[in-house]
Design a protein around this motif. Structure first.
Motif, mmCIF file in Angstrom:
data_model
loop_
_atom_site.group_PDB
_atom_site.id
_atom_site.type_symbol
_atom_site.label_atom_id
_atom_site.label_comp_id
_atom_site.label_asym_id
_atom_site.label_seq_id
_atom_site.Cartn_x
_atom_site.Cartn_y
_atom_site.Cartn_z
ATOM 1 N N THR A 178 0.855 -1.188 0.000
ATOM 2 C CA THR A 178 0.000 0.000 0.000
ATOM 3 C C THR A 178 0.885 1.229 0.000
ATOM 4 O OG1 THR A 178 -1.770 -1.121 1.200
ATOM 5 C CG2 THR A 178 -1.785 1.287 1.227
ATOM 6 N N LYS A 179 0.628 2.153 -0.890
ATOM 7 C CA LYS A 179 1.411 3.385 -0.998
ATOM 8 C C LYS A 179 0.448 4.565 -1.024
ATOM 9 C CE LYS A 179 4.855 6.171 -1.888
ATOM 10 N NZ LYS A 179 5.800 6.556 -0.844
ATOM 11 N N ASP A 180 0.565 5.445 -0.044
ATOM 12 C CA ASP A 180 -0.303 6.622 0.047
ATOM 13 C C ASP A 180 -1.773 6.238 -0.038
ATOM 14 O OD1 ASP A 180 1.985 8.125 0.198
ATOM 15 O OD2 ASP A 180 1.970 8.713 -1.914
ATOM 16 N N GLY A 181 -2.109 5.132 0.621
ATOM 17 C CA GLY A 181 -3.493 4.683 0.651
ATOM 18 C C GLY A 181 -3.949 3.942 -0.588
ATOM 19 N N LYS A 182 -3.064 3.757 -1.582
ATOM 20 C CA LYS A 182 -3.428 3.070 -2.812
ATOM 21 C C LYS A 182 -2.900 1.642 -2.799
ATOM 22 C CE LYS A 182 -3.017 7.288 -5.623
ATOM 23 N NZ LYS A 182 -2.314 7.896 -6.791
ATOM 24 N N PRO A 183 -3.740 0.646 -3.019
ATOM 25 C CA PRO A 183 -3.243 -0.730 -3.146
ATOM 26 C C PRO A 183 -2.371 -0.840 -4.388
ATOM 27 C CG PRO A 183 -5.618 -0.692 -2.780
ATOM 28 C CD PRO A 183 -5.209 0.710 -3.108
ATOM 29 N N GLY A 184 -1.137 -1.329 -4.214
ATOM 30 C CA GLY A 184 -0.209 -1.418 -5.327
ATOM 31 C C GLY A 184 0.398 -2.799 -5.460
ATOM 32 N N ARG A 185 1.092 -2.976 -6.565
ATOM 33 C CA ARG A 185 1.769 -4.241 -6.821
ATOM 34 C C ARG A 185 3.085 -3.923 -7.525
ATOM 35 N NH1 ARG A 185 -2.288 -7.620 -9.032
ATOM 36 N NH2 ARG A 185 -2.421 -8.777 -7.101
ATOM 37 N N ALA A 186 4.111 -4.732 -7.258
ATOM 38 C CA ALA A 186 5.411 -4.538 -7.895
ATOM 39 C C ALA A 186 5.989 -5.878 -8.312
ATOM 40 C CB ALA A 186 6.376 -3.816 -6.964
ATOM 41 N N ARG A 187 6.742 -5.844 -9.393
ATOM 42 C CA ARG A 187 7.472 -7.011 -9.887
ATOM 43 C C ARG A 187 8.901 -6.547 -10.162
ATOM 44 N NH1 ARG A 187 5.751 -10.192 -15.447
ATOM 45 N NH2 ARG A 187 7.745 -11.208 -15.890
ATOM 46 N N VAL A 188 9.872 -7.240 -9.577
ATOM 47 C CA VAL A 188 11.276 -6.843 -9.675
ATOM 48 C C VAL A 188 12.076 -7.987 -10.271
ATOM 49 C CG1 VAL A 188 13.299 -6.010 -8.430
ATOM 50 C CG2 VAL A 188 11.015 -5.428 -7.596
ATOM 51 N N ARG A 189 12.841 -7.700 -11.322
ATOM 52 C CA ARG A 189 13.784 -8.678 -11.872
ATOM 53 C C ARG A 189 15.198 -8.150 -11.648
ATOM 54 N NH1 ARG A 189 13.605 -11.677 -17.727
ATOM 55 N NH2 ARG A 189 11.780 -12.560 -16.669
ATOM 56 N N VAL A 190 16.052 -8.970 -11.050
ATOM 57 C CA VAL A 190 17.447 -8.623 -10.798
ATOM 58 C C VAL A 190 18.318 -9.501 -11.689
ATOM 59 C CG1 VAL A 190 19.265 -8.461 -9.063
ATOM 60 C CG2 VAL A 190 16.901 -7.981 -8.429
ATOM 61 N N PHE A 191 19.266 -8.877 -12.406
ATOM 62 C CA PHE A 191 20.062 -9.627 -13.371
ATOM 63 C C PHE A 191 21.408 -8.937 -13.581
ATOM 64 C CE2 PHE A 191 17.468 -6.528 -15.558
ATOM 65 C CZ PHE A 191 18.304 -5.955 -16.508
ATOM 66 N N LYS A 192 22.335 -9.683 -14.192
ATOM 67 C CA LYS A 192 23.651 -9.151 -14.511
ATOM 68 C C LYS A 192 23.711 -8.772 -15.981
ATOM 69 C CE LYS A 192 26.139 -11.629 -10.875
ATOM 70 N NZ LYS A 192 27.272 -12.519 -10.536
ATOM 71 N N PHE A 193 24.320 -7.592 -16.223
ATOM 72 C CA PHE A 193 24.402 -7.082 -17.580
ATOM 73 C C PHE A 193 25.566 -6.105 -17.661
ATOM 74 C CE2 PHE A 193 23.178 -3.521 -20.452
ATOM 75 C CZ PHE A 193 23.195 -4.207 -21.661
ATOM 76 N N ASP A 194 26.428 -6.276 -18.648
ATOM 77 C CA ASP A 194 27.547 -5.358 -18.879
ATOM 78 C C ASP A 194 28.401 -5.184 -17.620
ATOM 79 O OD1 ASP A 194 29.129 -3.670 -20.394
ATOM 80 O OD2 ASP A 194 27.979 -1.883 -19.841
ATOM 81 N N ASN A 195 28.761 -6.301 -16.985
ATOM 82 C CA ASN A 195 29.646 -6.309 -15.813
ATOM 83 C C ASN A 195 29.078 -5.548 -14.626
ATOM 84 O OD1 ASN A 195 31.731 -7.784 -17.142
ATOM 85 N ND2 ASN A 195 32.357 -5.903 -18.179
ATOM 86 N N ALA A 196 27.765 -5.502 -14.506
ATOM 87 C CA ALA A 196 27.125 -4.850 -13.355
ATOM 88 C C ALA A 196 25.824 -5.565 -13.054
ATOM 89 C CB ALA A 196 26.877 -3.370 -13.628
ATOM 90 N N MET A 197 25.274 -5.272 -11.879
ATOM 91 C CA MET A 197 23.967 -5.794 -11.512
ATOM 92 C C MET A 197 22.911 -4.744 -11.839
ATOM 93 S SD MET A 197 22.936 -8.687 -9.966
ATOM 94 C CE MET A 197 24.010 -9.161 -8.612
ATOM 95 N N TYR A 198 21.818 -5.184 -12.428
ATOM 96 C CA TYR A 198 20.713 -4.298 -12.776
ATOM 97 C C TYR A 198 19.428 -4.823 -12.139
ATOM 98 C CZ TYR A 198 23.139 -1.517 -16.336
ATOM 99 O OH TYR A 198 23.978 -0.649 -16.981
ATOM 100 N N GLN A 199 18.471 -3.912 -11.987
ATOM 101 C CA GLN A 199 17.123 -4.324 -11.627
ATOM 102 C C GLN A 199 16.136 -3.619 -12.551
ATOM 103 O OE1 GLN A 199 15.691 -3.161 -7.820
ATOM 104 N NE2 GLN A 199 16.354 -1.042 -7.994
ATOM 105 N N ALA A 200 15.142 -4.373 -12.985
ATOM 106 C CA ALA A 200 14.017 -3.817 -13.726
ATOM 107 C C ALA A 200 12.792 -3.947 -12.839
ATOM 108 C CB ALA A 200 13.818 -4.558 -15.044
ATOM 109 N N ILE A 201 12.026 -2.866 -12.706
ATOM 110 C CA ILE A 201 10.914 -2.819 -11.766
ATOM 111 C C ILE A 201 9.650 -2.400 -12.488
ATOM 112 C CG2 ILE A 201 10.102 -1.870 -9.571
ATOM 113 C CD1 ILE A 201 12.986 -0.867 -9.137
#
Length: 502
Positions: free
Chosen positions: A453-476
């Motif tokens: 819940t964010k600011d009274g709004k029901p929310g949902r999130a999906r996070v993918r964590v992966f390695k790319f170009d010699n670094a760690m990335y996340q897509a949200i």
């Protein structure tokens, strides 16, 4: 015929020249790899004692720099003697310097400069912890491989607490980025590097050094008596620059304060720092570039000195890697109705893999297909995309995380467990899915999906964590639950088309 140094290193070409010599691209015949070699050359007119002292310092400081093992520092492999002179053998980083980037592109956006500052601050922290002071942090000593900044040339660095061997009357360091205490021939300290970092970030965001004067003596005089020239383009970076460029080392902004503020700016979050006011005789100009997101009605309180606080309640807790796995940028942009700054580059292309209804986003670190018309809010190499449809609260973001050493699944599991246990910060958190070992971009990724819940709004999130170009990335992907199901395919298309820029 090419020249051979120490019967091992074959000089190939000159990469650049400076006041202390040339840097060569060379081939290590023993290990069969390319390296960079710094040839130390001294000015004419020095007596034998001065030459001996400077060479002694160079050997000693090269050995000191060789102790540093950090992804943000160019590695020193070896120091050898040839023709009675030291030659420093270093890692070859194929990238242009920040000075060249500024010369080509002009002033850089504050968010991108903040990300550069974070990389350099982390590198300096590692050096200072090992007792090494750089003493010549400047744009020309910052290399810019894709998606990160790397600090090079510890050739005039000195061990903290050690006797400084300097040429009598010489200026060690670049006057435009020299700390005032160094200009007074006082001992350089880690605080001196912080001043030079401030000058480097100033140059990156303003397109010029802090003091623009006709000659070196004018620069030195201004450095000792004047405040830095007024800022025009720094925007949210202004408090950080003023904090780092305080003349008194004891009053200079501390690394943890600078890191917290830079991280907020790099992630596009609002910044409110009345305690970081500029000196009394400096007038701040209105920022020439609008902020990437609107500030909330009540800006966050300033944390007590010495403590870091992220700008919003996070969807994912801090403490993973050097940087946090955070969804704050999405929370701000999506739930606070962020600004409409179109800073990315999109357009129709003839490439395959861009479905109908999408356009190809091209950034400095990646490219991917995004829905046509979505708002883009870049912050350095990180970008947030927001659905502009009326009444829709949803967006997704791609963010680079500092380290690539950890396992994506372990990192994401730690973050999810932290949210589960923090009932005060995440009272409505509920994990829906967690998947390890997803085959992605030639490696393994991990994904989690949860509601909140964010600011009274029901929310949902999906996070993918992966390695790319010699670094760690996340897509949200994050948004209101009511907008979720119909728009998940947008995120999946983004992931499917994500790749290195062509």
């Amino acid at each position: 015929m090419s020249r051979l140094i120490a019967t091992r290193y074959e000089l190939v070409e000159v990469l650049g020249r400076g006041g202390m010599g040339a840097v060569w691209r060379a081939r290590d015949r023993t290990l069969g790899r390319e390296v960079a070699i710094k040839e130390v050359s001294l000015p004419q007119g020095l007596d034998d004692a001065q030459v001996e002292r400077i060479y002694a310092r160079t050997f000693r400081e090269a050995r000191s720099a060789a102790r540093l093992d950090h992804p943000g520092i160019v590695t020193v492999y070896d120091v050898v003697e040839e023709d009675g002179r030291p030659w420093i053998v270093m890692q070859l980083v194929r990238a242009e310097g920040l000075d060249a980037v500024i010369a080509r592109e002009g002033p850089l956006p504050p968010g991108r400069v903040a990300a550069i500052g974070l990389d350099l601050l982390d590198a300096l922290g590692a050096a200072h912890a090992a007792g090494v002071v750089h003493r010549d942090v400047k744009p020309g000593n910052v290399l810019m491989p894709r998606g990160r900044a790397v600090l090079t040339d510890f050739g005039i660095a000195t061990m903290a607490g050690d006797e400084t061997l300097t040429q009598a009357g010489a200026i060690v360091g670049s006057p435009a980025y020299l700390a005032p205490e160094q200009a007074r021939h006082q001992k350089a300290t880690p605080a001196s590097d912080l001043w030079s970092l401030g000058g480097t970030l100033y140059a990156a965001v303003e397109g010029r050094p802090p003091y623009r004067r006709p000659d070196v003596w004018g620069v030195m005089a201004a450095l000792l008596s004047d405040d830095p020239d007024p800022l025009r383009l720094a925007g949210p970076l202004a408090p950080v620059l003023h904090g780092l460029l305080r003349k008194d080392p004891e009053q200079r902004m501390r690394p943890d304060e600078a890191e917290g503020m830079l991280r907020q700016i790099a992630h596009g979050a609002p910044l409110h720092t009345p305690s970081a006011a500029p000196p009394h005789n400096v007038t701040l100009q209105p920022p020439a570039v609008p902020p990437t997101v609107e500030s909330p009605a009540s800006p966050p309180a300033v944390p007590p000195r010495g403590r870091r606080r992220m700008p919003w309640p996070l969807l994912v807790p801090a403490g993973i890697f050097t940087a946090a796995l955070v969804a704050a940028v999405v929370a701000v942009v999506v739930f606070a109705n962020g600004g409409d700054n179109d800073g990315g580059k999109t357009g129709e292309t003839g490439k395959t893999g861009v479905p109908a209804g999408y356009e190809l986003y091209r950034g400095s670190a990646f490219e991917a297909a995004v829905p046509k018309g979505w708002k883009q809010e870049p912050s350095g190499d990180d970008v947030t995309f927001r659905d502009p449809a009326p009444g829709v609260t949803l967006g997704f973001a791609i963010q680079r995380i500092d380290s690539s050493e950890a396992d994506p699944g372990d990192a994401l599991a730690s973050a999810v467990n932290g949210m589960k246990s923090d009932t005060s910060q995440y009272p409505d958190f509920k994990q829906e899915k967690f998947t390890r070992n997803i085959s992605y971009l030639g490696g393994q990724a991990a994904e989690a999906q949860f509601t909140f819940t964010k600011d009274g709004k029901p929310g949902r999130a999906r996070v993918r964590v992966f390695k790319f170009d010699n670094a760690m990335y996340q897509a949200i992907l994050a948004g209101a639950q009511k907008d979720w199901d119909q728009r998940v395919p947008y995120f999946e298309t983004f992931l499917d088309t994500f790749r290195a820029p062509s």
